[in-house]
Design an enzyme around this catalytic site. Structure first.
Site, mmCIF file in Angstrom:
data_model
loop_
_atom_site.group_PDB
_atom_site.id
_atom_site.type_symbol
_atom_site.label_atom_id
_atom_site.label_comp_id
_atom_site.label_asym_id
_atom_site.label_seq_id
_atom_site.Cartn_x
_atom_site.Cartn_y
_atom_site.Cartn_z
ATOM 1 N N LYS A 225 105.704 63.469 18.512
ATOM 2 C CA LYS A 225 107.130 63.768 18.644
ATOM 3 C C LYS A 225 107.531 63.815 20.116
ATOM 4 C CE LYS A 225 108.316 64.085 14.265
ATOM 5 N NZ LYS A 225 108.530 65.301 13.488
ATOM 6 N N ARG A 259 100.701 66.623 9.046
ATOM 7 C CA ARG A 259 101.120 65.233 8.859
ATOM 8 C C ARG A 259 100.979 64.522 10.199
ATOM 9 N NH1 ARG A 259 105.759 62.134 9.288
ATOM 10 N NH2 ARG A 259 106.013 60.539 7.657
#
Length: 285
Positions: A225, A259
Site C-alpha cells: 500500500k 492478504r
C-alpha cells in the site's frame, strides 16, 4: 501484544478453517490489467492458476481472486467483464487445490456465480453497504464473508477507530438482518481505502487492538500500500519487506489473516510473530 484466540470460520461448500491460533495468509491473485502493483501479470487463466498454485506452495491457505482494480481512480468494469475474468480461474482452481478460494467483489451477481463455480468466500470491499444482497447470498449458501471498512463515497468521522466502529457495526447489522451467522464473518479495517495519509494508516495500526471488541477474526491487507511506500521510500513492487513488517506488527496486535502479494516473505515474518505469541502464552501459563 495480545493473546492467541481461536475461531472456526465457516465457509461455503461445507468447509471450515481454524483462524487465530496460527496466522493465515490469503494470497492476492489479480486477474486485471491495471491493479496497482501486479496489473497485467496474471490476466491469462493459465498464468493466474499457476501463480495461485505457487502461492499455495509457499504457504497460502486462501486464494483471493479479483477481477476489478480497487486502486483509487481505477476504471470501473462491467459485471460481465469482471465475471469473465474471475470465473474461469475459480473453475480451474477448484479441481487443483484444497486451498480455500475467495472472490474479491462487491457485486452480488458476481459473488453468486463465483460460489457456484467453487468459491468459498466473498471478500466485499464495500462491507455489504453497496450491494446488501451479498449478505442474503451468504446466508443462503453458507459462504464466508470478509466485511471490509471503507471511507469511500461517504463522510468519515474524524477519529479513526470511531469510524471503524460506526461502519462495521452497520455492516454487521446488515449481515444479521439477512441471517448470516457470525461464524461466517471476518472483519477487515481496510487499510488504504480512503485513508489517504500514512499517519492515518499508522494510527489505525497503533490502535488496532481496539477492534478486538468485535470478537471476530480480523483480516488485514496492507500489502504494498501507498503508506508503506511513504514510510520506506519504495515503489509498489519493492514494498514486500515493509509489508512483512506491518504483518508481524499487526499479528502481535491481534490480526489473524493477512492478504498479501508475496506469500513467502510474509509467511516468514508471521512465523516469528506467532512464535512470540506462543512464548508469551507459555510464560503466562
Amino acid at each position: 501484544m495480545t493473546e492467541l484466540r481461536s475461531h472456526i470460520w465457516h465457509v461455503a461448500h461445507g468447509r471450515s478453517i481454524e483462524v487465530g491460533k496460527q496466522s493465515l495468509i490469503m494470497a492476492i491473485v489479480n486477474v486485471t490489467p491495471d491493479s496497482f502493483s501486479d496489473g497485467g501479470h496474471y490476466e491469462a487463466v493459465d498464468a493466474a492458476v499457476s501463480h495461485a498454485l505457487a502461492c499455495v506452495e509457499d504457504g497460502a491457505a486462501i486464494i483471493d481472486i479479483g477481477g476489478e482494480s480497487t486502486k483509487p481512480g481505477a476504471d470501473a468494469v462491467s459485471a460481465s467483464e469482471e465475471q469473465g475474468r474471475v470465473l474461469p480461474v475459480i473453475e480451474a482452481l477448484r479441481g487443483k487445490t484444497d486451498a480455500l478460494i475467495s472472490v474479491d467483489t462487491y457485486r452480488a451477481d458476481t459473488a453468486r456465480l463465483a460460489i457456484g463455480a467453487g468459491a468459498h468466500i466473498v471478500n466485499d470491499v464495500f462491507g455489504l453497504q453497496r450491494e446488501p444482497d451479498i449478505a442474503d447470498l451468504a446466508a443462503q449458501t453458507g459462504a464466508g464473508l470478509c466485511i471490509m471498512h471503507t471511507g469511500r463515497d461517504r463522510q468519515k468521522l474524524p477519529d479513526v477507530i470511531d469510524d471503524q466502529l460506526l461502519f462495521l457495526n452497520r455492516s454487521l447489522d446488515i449481515a444479521a438482518a439477512a441471517g448470516v451467522s457470525r461464524q461466517n464473518i471476518v472483519l477487515d479495517p481496510g487499510f488504504g481505502f480512503a485513508k489517504e495519509s500514512a499517519e492515518e494508516n499508522l494510527e489505525l495500526m497503533a490502535r488496532f487492538n481496539a477492534l478486538l471488541r468485535f470478537e471476530l477474526p480480523l483480516l488485514v491487507g496492507t500489502s504494498r500500500k501507498r503508506f508503506v511506500g511513504t514510510i520506506t521510500g519504495r515503489d509498489a513492487g519493492d514494498r514486500d519487506a515493509g509489508t512483512a513488517a506491518t504483518s508481524a506488527i499487526l499479528r502481535l496486535q491481534g490480526a489473524a489473516l493477512f492478504r498479501v502479494h508475496n506469500v513467502a516473505i510474509n509467511r516468514d515474518a508471521l512465523a516469528v510473530a506467532d512464535a512470540i505469541l506462543r512464548t508469551r502464552a507459555r510464560l503466562k501459563a
